[in-house]
Design a protein around this motif. Structure first.
Motif, PDB file in Angstrom:
ATOM      1  N   CYS A  45       6.731  -1.103   8.221  1.00  0.00           N
ATOM      2  CA  CYS A  45       7.825  -1.945   7.699  1.00  0.00           C
ATOM      3  C   CYS A  45       9.128  -1.154   7.693  1.00  0.00           C
ATOM      4  O   CYS A  45      10.212  -1.719   7.832  1.00  0.00           O
ATOM      5  CB  CYS A  45       7.494  -2.410   6.288  1.00  0.00           C
ATOM      6  SG  CYS A  45       7.245  -1.052   5.142  1.00  0.00           S
ATOM      7  N   CYS A 101       4.147  -5.474   8.620  1.00  0.00           N
ATOM      8  CA  CYS A 101       3.195  -5.048   7.582  1.00  0.00           C
ATOM      9  C   CYS A 101       1.798  -5.609   7.869  1.00  0.00           C
ATOM     10  O   CYS A 101       1.624  -6.814   7.941  1.00  0.00           O
ATOM     11  CB  CYS A 101       3.669  -5.529   6.212  1.00  0.00           C
ATOM     12  SG  CYS A 101       2.434  -5.232   4.946  1.00  0.00           S
ATOM     13  N   ALA A 133       2.156  -7.804   2.625  1.00  0.00           N
ATOM     14  CA  ALA A 133       2.643  -7.357   1.315  1.00  0.00           C
ATOM     15  C   ALA A 133       4.070  -7.801   1.011  1.00  0.00           C
ATOM     16  O   ALA A 133       4.573  -7.511  -0.064  1.00  0.00           O
ATOM     17  CB  ALA A 133       2.559  -5.837   1.249  1.00  0.00           C
ATOM     18  N   ARG A 134       4.711  -8.478   1.961  1.00  0.00           N
ATOM     19  CA  ARG A 134       6.131  -8.777   1.744  1.00  0.00           C
ATOM     20  C   ARG A 134       6.395 -10.273   1.638  1.00  0.00           C
ATOM     21  O   ARG A 134       5.797 -11.063   2.355  1.00  0.00           O
ATOM     22  CB  ARG A 134       6.956  -8.205   2.898  1.00  0.00           C
ATOM     23  CG  ARG A 134       7.011  -6.698   2.822  1.00  0.00           C
ATOM     24  CD  ARG A 134       7.792  -6.122   3.955  1.00  0.00           C
ATOM     25  NE  ARG A 134       8.028  -4.712   3.727  1.00  0.00           N
ATOM     26  CZ  ARG A 134       9.203  -4.208   3.349  1.00  0.00           C
ATOM     27  NH1 ARG A 134      10.242  -4.987   3.186  1.00  0.00           N
ATOM     28  NH2 ARG A 134       9.334  -2.911   3.157  1.00  0.00           N
ATOM     29  N   ASN A 186       0.812  -1.228   0.000  1.00  0.00           N
ATOM     30  CA  ASN A 186       0.000   0.000   0.000  1.00  0.00           C
ATOM     31  C   ASN A 186       0.844   1.276   0.000  1.00  0.00           C
ATOM     32  O   ASN A 186       0.311   2.364   0.074  1.00  0.00           O
ATOM     33  CB  ASN A 186      -0.915   0.003   1.222  1.00  0.00           C
ATOM     34  CG  ASN A 186      -2.069  -0.967   1.073  1.00  0.00           C
ATOM     35  OD1 ASN A 186      -3.213  -0.613   1.289  1.00  0.00           O
ATOM     36  ND2 ASN A 186      -1.791  -2.203   0.693  1.00  0.00           N
ATOM     37  N   HIS A 187       2.155   1.134  -0.042  1.00  0.00           N
ATOM     38  CA  HIS A 187       3.054   2.294  -0.038  1.00  0.00           C
ATOM     39  C   HIS A 187       2.599   3.327   0.997  1.00  0.00           C
ATOM     40  O   HIS A 187       2.362   4.502   0.687  1.00  0.00           O
ATOM     41  CB  HIS A 187       3.179   2.875  -1.451  1.00  0.00           C
ATOM     42  CG  HIS A 187       3.807   1.882  -2.387  1.00  0.00           C
ATOM     43  ND1 HIS A 187       5.161   1.744  -2.500  1.00  0.00           N
ATOM     44  CD2 HIS A 187       3.260   0.919  -3.159  1.00  0.00           C
ATOM     45  CE1 HIS A 187       5.428   0.748  -3.340  1.00  0.00           C
ATOM     46  NE2 HIS A 187       4.288   0.233  -3.748  1.00  0.00           N
TER      47      HIS A 187
HETATM   48  S1  SF4 Z   1       5.075  -3.307   2.987  1.00  0.00           S
HETATM   49 FE1  SF4 Z   1       3.185  -3.143   4.169  1.00  0.00          FE
HETATM   50  S2  SF4 Z   1       3.581  -1.606   5.743  1.00  0.00           S
HETATM   51 FE2  SF4 Z   1       5.190  -1.412   4.203  1.00  0.00          FE
HETATM   52  S3  SF4 Z   1       4.463   0.202   2.843  1.00  0.00           S
HETATM   53 FE3  SF4 Z   1       3.814  -1.772   1.969  1.00  0.00          FE
HETATM   54  S4  SF4 Z   1       1.759  -2.128   2.794  1.00  0.00           S
HETATM   55 FE4  SF4 Z   1       2.691  -0.492   4.033  1.00  0.00          FE
END
Ligand code: SF4
Ligand code: SF4
Lengths: 319, 205
Positions: free
Chosen positions: B69, B103, B107-108, B62-63
């Motif tokens: 994170c 996160c 997303a990772r 989601n930046h």
């Molecule tokens: S990895 Fe997760 S917490 Fe980090 S910017 Fe992306 S969505 Fe946000």
């Protein structure tokens, strides 16, 4: 948003990270308690050598657990640099790595004069050569002069490591089980409780000095208070989870429906040793077996706490 | 300033998974492991009883404006560009996994040495990865720098994914977000995401 939530427990940090957190807290607290005992209760060469030795080994083994699971081991150099604490001041692993490294340094330094005074290391070829080097002799003399300062650096650092293990978990905002102030408290109290238990095991098995009786009694009393504090923190955590977000309620269901947590950790790891130690403190025991049993149970409970905590961290995803 | 964001219209996503394929090929992700997509389209049944609908739910990094994170990353490998894109410096990352734990949007993904070996075989001599690290969507910043859109947006058959600049009042994406029709996921966590979702059928007419 008109979607169903799903709930998932993470698979990234499991038992190996539980061991890292366990050994980290236990090792650091063992060093801190050992040095405080030596500085203010009774100078005790054997206790320092065993306590410091075990503490340093536990910290090293714990760190190895984390290191072994890094995707890129060479990149660890970044966090070995003390500047990492300033460059990444919001990242607890950066602080924790430095705390653990320095904790091992203070541990070795504090014990060094005692090691040099002891006969056995002078008979071991590799170690004899090392501790007789002029640089080591000089360092040992310097440490002797500033023994209390080194001891206090270790104590402060030790508290730092113990608190860090909980702060690390607290820094993950999406998991209600971890992201609350009870966690650093719980982990710190548990680290010191397991350290007391560990030192009691040492004193009842390897170091049988009758003159240490009052130290043992004090450890038992402190451990009793710490276990009681742990139970209180757990009770308030239970209340928090019970009335919390869905993620909190799911974690609660996972934990309180699991015999390993309920009977293993709370029953055998806290309540039973509490009762055994309470009887020991109030009326005394005729043999060392009950207190030794209590100490071993506390040690096992300390691991179970971290183990189930890692597995019961529930994420709520909106898909 | 530029502040990139994505809007995903859940009403027009047909679940074709073209975005997943485009992302994987553009970013050379480990397609041999079904758990390592940078973007993933969930296939969900929503509702109860006779009121059940099938919904596709694409997700990605989601930046976030306040990315947990990044705050937990001990090496400084996770950073944020001035244009809002959160990225991982693969040379700095040691792969501790703290960012994945932090996160809230799953997303990772980890890219291991084994993935790299597979990658060299699968993608051939132009395989770009040089070290193992945590991996995630980069909003295709290499394409964005060339004035293009992320691969998933360019390929989306339902025009479900839209990419734009929140700081440009004339940008349709900025307008959709400003109107309140597009909403971020789990705002209560405080991450301030830059991926927004439209789930109201009426909005686009
Ligand atoms: S990895 Fe997760 S917490 Fe980090 S910017 Fe992306 S969505 Fe946000
Ligand atoms: S895995 Fe890499 S990017 Fe993630 S927190 Fe660790 S060092 Fe940072």
């Amino acid at each position: 948003m008109d979607v169903n939530m799903t709930y998932a427990t993470q698979e990234m940090w499991t038992w190996w990270l539980a061991i890292y957190l366990y050994f980290g807290g236990l090792g650091a607290a063992t060093l801190a308690v050992t040095f405080l005992t030596d500085m203010y209760l009774k100078p005790n060469r054997a206790l320092v050598i065993w306590g410091a030795g075990a503490g340093v080994v536990l910290l090293a083994l714990g760190s190895l657990m984390l290191f072994g699971h890094l995707l890129d081991k060479t990149a660890v150099l970044t966090v070995l640099n003390p500047m990492a604490m300033l460059n990444q001041s919001s990242a607890w692993i950066a602080w924790g790595t430095q705390f653990i490294i320095w904790m091992m340094v203070w541990g070795v330094l504090y014990a060094l004069p005692y090691v040099r005074e002891t006969e056995f290391p002078h008979r071991v070829p590799g170690i004899r050569d090392l501790i007789d080097k002029p640089f080591v002799i000089g360092t040992s003399k310097l440490v002797q002069r500033f023994h209390r300062s080194v001891g206090w650096l270790a104590v402060i650092n030790g508290v730092g490591v113990a608190v860090y293990t909980g702060l690390l978990l607290q820094s993950f905002p999406a998991v209600a089980l971890w992201h609350n102030p009870a966690v650093p408290l719980l982990f710190t109290v548990s680290a010191f409780s397991t350290a007391m238990a560990f030192l009691l095991v040492l004193m009842y098995t390897l170091l049988h000095d009758q003159a240490d009786e009052h130290v043992r009694v004090l450890y038992e009393r402190i451990d009793l208070v710490l276990i009681a504090a742990e139970l209180v923190i757990l009770f308030s955590l239970y209340q928090y989870l019970k009335n919390g977000s869905e993620s909190a309620v799911r974690s609660l269901e996972l934990l309180w429906n699991d015999y390993g947590w309920l009977i293993g950790f709370i029953g055998f790891g806290l309540i039973l040793p509490f009762l055994l130690e309470l009887k020991g403190v109030m009326r005394g025991w005729g043999s060392r077996v009950p207190i030794l049993t209590a100490a071993v149970l506390v040690l096992a409970g300390g691991y179970l706490l971290r183990h189930y905590f890692m597995y019961a961290g529930v994420y709520a995803y909106p898909w | 300033m530029t502040h990139y964001a994505m809007v995903i219209d859940l009403n027009t996503c047909v679940g074709c998974n073209a975005c997943m394929a485009a992302c994987a090929m553009e970013n050379q992700t480990p397609v041999w492991d079904k758990n390592k997509w940078r973007t993933y389209v969930h296939d969900k049944e929503i509702g109860l009883g006779s009121d059940v609908q099938r919904r596709f739910f694409p997700r990605l990094c989601n930046h976030c404006d306040n990315p947990p994170c990044m705050t937990v990353c001990p090496t400084g490998a996770t950073r944020k560009k001035a244009n809002g894109i959160v990225f991982v410096d693969q040379d700095l990352c040691m792969g501790c996994g703290a960012c994945a734990m932090a996160c809230p949007y799953h997303a990772r993904v980890p890219v291991t040495r084994r993935d790299m070996r597979e990658g060299r075989e699968f993608y051939g001599s132009d395989y770009r990865r040089t070290s193992p690290s945590m991996d995630k969507c980069s909003f295709c910043d290499h394409l964005v720098e060339q004035g293009r859109k992320p691969a998933c947006v360019e390929t989306c058959v339902g025009y479900s994914r839209m990419f734009g600049d929140l700081d440009d009042p004339n940008d349709p994406v900025a307008q959709m977000v400003a109107s309140g029709a597009a909403r971020a996921l789990m705002p209560h966590i405080g991450t301030r995401p830059n991926v927004y979702y439209i789930d109201d059928i009426r909005w686009r007419g």
